[in-house]
Design an enzyme around this catalytic site. Structure first.
Site, PDB file in Angstrom:
ATOM      1  N   GLN A  20     103.119  52.406  80.043  1.00 37.99           N
ATOM      2  CA  GLN A  20     102.041  51.443  80.289  1.00 37.99           C
ATOM      3  C   GLN A  20     101.432  50.878  79.007  1.00 37.99           C
ATOM      4  O   GLN A  20     100.801  49.833  79.044  1.00 37.99           O
ATOM      5  CB  GLN A  20     100.963  52.096  81.157  1.00 37.99           C
ATOM      6  N   HIS A 114     105.772  60.728  83.141  1.00 31.86           N
ATOM      7  CA  HIS A 114     104.772  59.876  83.801  1.00 31.86           C
ATOM      8  C   HIS A 114     105.510  58.695  84.440  1.00 31.86           C
ATOM      9  O   HIS A 114     105.608  57.618  83.862  1.00 31.86           O
ATOM     10  CB  HIS A 114     103.712  59.412  82.808  1.00 31.86           C
ATOM     11  N   ASN A 157     103.538  63.980  86.092  1.00 27.20           N
ATOM     12  CA  ASN A 157     102.367  63.262  86.585  1.00 27.20           C
ATOM     13  C   ASN A 157     102.581  62.829  88.038  1.00 27.20           C
ATOM     14  O   ASN A 157     103.575  62.159  88.342  1.00 27.20           O
ATOM     15  CB  ASN A 157     102.124  62.014  85.727  1.00 27.20           C
ATOM     16  N   GLU A 158     101.654  63.231  88.890  1.00 27.21           N
ATOM     17  CA  GLU A 158     101.626  62.787  90.287  1.00 27.21           C
ATOM     18  C   GLU A 158     102.984  62.864  90.980  1.00 27.21           C
ATOM     19  O   GLU A 158     103.547  61.822  91.378  1.00 27.21           O
ATOM     20  CB  GLU A 158     101.069  61.366  90.369  1.00 27.21           C
TER      21      GLU A 158
HETATM   22  C1  BGC Z   1      98.801  56.769  87.572  1.00 29.75           C
HETATM   23  C2  BGC Z   1      98.544  55.749  86.492  1.00 29.75           C
HETATM   24  C3  BGC Z   1      98.041  54.462  87.141  1.00 29.75           C
HETATM   25  C4  BGC Z   1      96.726  54.765  87.800  1.00 29.75           C
HETATM   26  C5  BGC Z   1      96.097  53.554  88.469  1.00 29.75           C
HETATM   27  C6  BGC Z   1      97.762  56.805  88.663  1.00 29.75           C
HETATM   28  O1  BGC Z   1      98.434  56.812  89.879  1.00 29.75           O
HETATM   29  O2  BGC Z   1      99.018  58.037  87.016  1.00 29.75           O
HETATM   30  O3  BGC Z   1      99.714  55.559  85.776  1.00 29.75           O
HETATM   31  O4  BGC Z   1      97.951  53.420  86.243  1.00 29.75           O
HETATM   32  O5  BGC Z   1      96.892  55.750  88.790  1.00 29.75           O
HETATM   33  O6  BGC Z   1      96.926  53.027  89.444  1.00 29.75           O
END
Ligand code: BGC
Length: 430
Positions: A20, A114, A157-158
């Site tokens: 990002q 990520h 991440n997530e």
């Molecule tokens: C993610 C980020 C994303 C943010 C806002 C999260 O789901 O880890 O990469 O930019 O939310 O959408």
């Protein structure tokens, strides 16, 4: 000054992710999809915020704001541009960022995965390829020496969002949306194995705490009934939280909520206050997520808020949202929940996975010159870090018209607990 609610050493920081902000992440599957149109993404990341080169400036900003932590991610596609061939020069680059954090009194919080995969892995089938775990393990092994002295590492991440996106791509959709339907079970299983493998390797690094982060969807019963609500919550949140049992910490990420209606999810409509991503404006999300996560894990695992924030063009709204979110966090902590830090998403207005439109940043970035401009919300957030109680007690004085502050510099005197940067016990709530 901190109080019992926010203990000394509490981490106050900002988060980013490699794809990002870095720019030209040409070896990743996201870059490939942006440029061949296969996922239907509106915008390309291009040079992004050029943080691959401008990271010292970004770290200076975090320090000058008065924060004490910075979360960023290491990019797998750069570290392992071809299977079996890690790049020593790229590893040295990320080591310099970690050392740059230490030099500025910032605690690095490092994410290993990520959202993006190397394009070569995606060509092999991505997370469901038979060699995916072996490839990820090889990547983590290559990164290990770079992580020396890093106290907090997020493996993946997530994972719930990764599995949502995999399912959505299978159905032909690409970009993340407010609710993507059930996550892909096979990808979930692979991510769970990858996390466990990474955790075992990371355990060898002294003082390093590892965990994964979960995108808390905050499922609430709005007609679905308690059983169906619990089922949905299990599917999209709780099965991922359960994996975190016994980890050194779990990352809490919360932005909004999901209302489970009688006939399915009630997506925010025209009558709801919405943010630039179309999500319901719901600052209560953070407190809900922290309480839910802690309850699900039986109070056994320390929490770190690794993301919370709002996409808005109105900087006063960003302050109002964050103030309410952090006040909720404080209430949860006052009830004894062990939270080690709050990392705001995001430091910069960055590439929001297919679009440049939603602006989550505390700092604006000119897309041509890459000049960083500190917003009033960033200055406010720095005050919050230095004196949370007083800042929460005072109505925010932010001129909603003044979306960006032309003065790039903030208070150079302002640093919080600068000595704690690479100390693994920094932020210990107990
Ligand atoms: C993610 C980020 C994303 C943010 C806002 C999260 O789901 O880890 O990469 O930019 O939310 O959408």
């Amino acid at each position: 000054m901190t109080t019992a609610s926010f203990p000394p050493g509490f981490l106050w920081g900002a988060s980013t992710s490699a794809h990002q902000v870095e720019g030209n992440n040409v070896g990743s599957d996201f870059w490939q999809a942006e440029n061949d149109g296969s996922w239907g993404l509106a915008d390309r990341s291009g040079d992004a915020c050029d943080s691959f080169h401008r990271w010292p400036e970004d770290l200076d900003l975090v320090r000058d704001l008065g924060l004490n932590a910075y979360r960023f991610s290491i990019e797998w596609a750069r570290v392992v541009p071809a299977p079996g061939r890690p790049s020593p020069a790229t590893l040295a680059h990320y080591r310099r960022i970690i050392e740059g954090c230490g030099e500025r009194g910032l605690t690095p919080v490092v994410t290993l995965h990520h959202f993006t995969n190397p394009a070569w892995l995606t060509a092999e089938g991505g997370w469901t390829s038979k060699d995916a775990i072996a490839h990820f393990t090889e990547y983590v092994r290559a990164v290990l020496p770079v992580l020396d002295g890093v106290p907090w590492v997020c493996t993946i991440n997530e994972p719930n969002m990764v599995a949502f996106m995999a399912a959505s791509r299978k159905r032909g959709g690409g970009a993340p949306a407010a609710y993507l339907g059930p996550p892909d079970a096979e990808v979930t299983a692979a991510l769970t194995r990858a996390h466990a493998a990474a955790r075992d390797l990371l355990a060898a690094v002294p003082g390093l705490r590892s965990g994964w982060t979960v995108a808390n969807q905050n499922v609430q019963d709005h007609g679905a009934g308690p059983d169906r609500t619990a089922e949905i919550s299990y599917l999209i949140d709780d099965q991922y939280l359960d994996v975190a049992k016994g980890d050194d910490f779990v990352g809490v990420q919360a932005y909004s909520r999901l209302r489970a209606g009688e006939r399915g999810p009630l997506l925010p409509g025209p009558d709801d206050r919405r943010t630039m991503t179309g999500w319901e404006y719901y600052p209560q999300a953070l407190e809900d997520a922290v309480r839910h996560t802690d309850a699900r894990l039986g109070g056994s695992t320390p929490l770190l808020v690794t993301e919370n924030g709002i996409a808005t063009g109105d900087d006063g709204e960003r302050v109002a949202y964050t103030r309410e979110a952090v006040a909720g966090l404080r209430r949860a902590m006052a009830d004894g929940i062990d939270v080690r830090g709050y990392l705001h998403w995001s430091l910069l207005d960055n590439y929001e996975w297919g679009s440049w439109e939603p602006t989550f940043g505390l700092v604006a970035v000119d897309r041509t010159t890459f000049r960083r401009t500190v917003k009033p919300s960033a200055r406010w957030f720095g005050r919050l870090a230095r004196d949370p109680e007083a800042t929460l007690a005072t109505e925010a004085e932010v001129d909603p018209e003044a979306t960006v502050d032309p003065e790039a510099k903030v208070d150079p005197e302002a640093t919080v607990d600068a000595g704690t940067a690479l100390d693994p016990d920094a932020g210990a709530g107990a």
